[in-house]
Write an enzyme that holds these catalytic residues in place. Structure first.
Site, PDB file in Angstrom:
ATOM      1  N   CYS A 262      -6.569  -9.411  -2.963  1.00 55.74           N
ATOM      2  CA  CYS A 262      -5.525  -9.969  -2.111  1.00 55.74           C
ATOM      3  C   CYS A 262      -5.103 -11.329  -2.658  1.00 55.74           C
ATOM      4  O   CYS A 262      -5.955 -12.141  -3.041  1.00 55.74           O
ATOM      5  CB  CYS A 262      -6.048 -10.111  -0.685  1.00 55.74           C
ATOM      6  SG  CYS A 262      -4.830 -10.730   0.477  1.00 55.74           S
TER       7      CYS A 262
ATOM      8  N   HIS B 170      -2.889  -1.877   3.383  1.00 59.38           N
ATOM      9  CA  HIS B 170      -3.354  -3.256   3.177  1.00 59.38           C
ATOM     10  C   HIS B 170      -2.338  -4.244   3.746  1.00 59.38           C
ATOM     11  O   HIS B 170      -2.696  -5.178   4.470  1.00 59.38           O
ATOM     12  CB  HIS B 170      -3.568  -3.485   1.673  1.00 59.38           C
ATOM     13  CG  HIS B 170      -3.966  -4.874   1.307  1.00 59.38           C
ATOM     14  ND1 HIS B 170      -5.240  -5.186   0.900  1.00 59.38           N
ATOM     15  CD2 HIS B 170      -3.262  -6.033   1.264  1.00 59.38           C
ATOM     16  CE1 HIS B 170      -5.304  -6.491   0.624  1.00 59.38           C
ATOM     17  NE2 HIS B 170      -4.102  -7.010   0.844  1.00 59.38           N
ATOM     18  N   GLU B 171      -1.061  -4.035   3.406  1.00 59.92           N
ATOM     19  CA  GLU B 171      -0.016  -4.950   3.874  1.00 59.92           C
ATOM     20  C   GLU B 171       0.199  -4.825   5.381  1.00 59.92           C
ATOM     21  O   GLU B 171       0.433  -5.822   6.064  1.00 59.92           O
ATOM     22  CB  GLU B 171       1.291  -4.726   3.107  1.00 59.92           C
ATOM     23  CG  GLU B 171       1.191  -4.930   1.602  1.00 59.92           C
ATOM     24  CD  GLU B 171       0.590  -6.257   1.168  1.00 59.92           C
ATOM     25  OE1 GLU B 171       0.681  -7.265   1.921  1.00 59.92           O
ATOM     26  OE2 GLU B 171       0.020  -6.306   0.063  1.00 59.92           O
TER      27      GLU B 171
ATOM     28  N   HIS C 140      -2.134  -6.967   7.176  1.00 60.28           N
ATOM     29  CA  HIS C 140      -1.711  -8.380   7.229  1.00 60.28           C
ATOM     30  C   HIS C 140      -0.798  -8.637   8.420  1.00 60.28           C
ATOM     31  O   HIS C 140      -0.888  -9.691   9.054  1.00 60.28           O
ATOM     32  CB  HIS C 140      -0.975  -8.781   5.941  1.00 60.28           C
ATOM     33  CG  HIS C 140      -1.868  -9.200   4.835  1.00 60.28           C
ATOM     34  ND1 HIS C 140      -2.755 -10.258   4.939  1.00 60.28           N
ATOM     35  CD2 HIS C 140      -2.007  -8.725   3.576  1.00 60.28           C
ATOM     36  CE1 HIS C 140      -3.399 -10.399   3.798  1.00 60.28           C
ATOM     37  NE2 HIS C 140      -2.974  -9.479   2.955  1.00 60.28           N
TER      38      HIS C 140
END
Length: 176
Positions: free
Chosen positions: A101, A143-144, A147
């Protein structure tokens, strides 16, 4: 929005705040942010970046898989801006693989992710796009999306599956 954006790092409380949805009427206002996000991502050899990583609490990210020094085996994909993305469906099959990341430099960890997903998002024209992703690109999307929900990949990793960048490169056979 900030004039000069920088990637914020783990420990900054903004990484833990769930992001706010963008109204379609706000998309044009965010175009400079999106251009900056892409530039930052590319300059740091990222394959994705979310607005919260630069301190902007908006449900926007870019997925841009391509081979580079950080991800030498990544498939090629044009940078794709995803506004208000949603995970609509996922396969039962999950796979554990290495992630890194831009907000947590120098650390890698194995994270279990769905291998096949169906998603929805708005493009920069405000059109609803519904599509499916598999494998590495599905991993980037998840993953995004994390966030945008105030989650970082280390939250999903087993403590035994965390390594420094140097050790990760040894494990996958890349020499420093």
């Amino acid at each position: 929005m900030q004039a000069s954006l920088e990637i914020i790092q783990l420990g900054n409380p903004l990484l833990r705040v769930p992001a706010e949805a963008l109204l379609t009427t706000q998309i044009n206002v965010t175009l400079p942010l999106l251009a900056s996000l892409e530039q930052i991502m590319l300059s740091h050899q990222g394959v994705g970046i979310a607005a919260p990583q630069v301190g902007e609490s908006l449900r926007v990210f870019i997925v841009a898989s391509r081979p580079n020094d950080r991800y030498p085996h990544a498939p090629l994909m044009e940078p794709t801006i995803m506004i208000n993305p949603e995970l609509l469906w996922h396969s039962d099959l999950m796979e554990k693989d290495w992630e890194g990341c831009l907000s947590i430099p120098g650390i890698r960890a194995k994270v279990n992710r769905y291998t096949h997903i169906r998603v929805s998002y708005l493009n920069v024209l405000g059109d609803v796009i519904e599509t499916e992703f598999t494998d590495f690109i599905a991993r980037i999307f998840q993953h995004e999306l994390d966030h945008l929900n105030g989650i970082v990949f280390l939250d999903r990793a087993d403590k035994l599956d965390v390594a420094t960048e140097t050790e990760y490169r040894k494990v996958i056979g890349l020499n420093e």
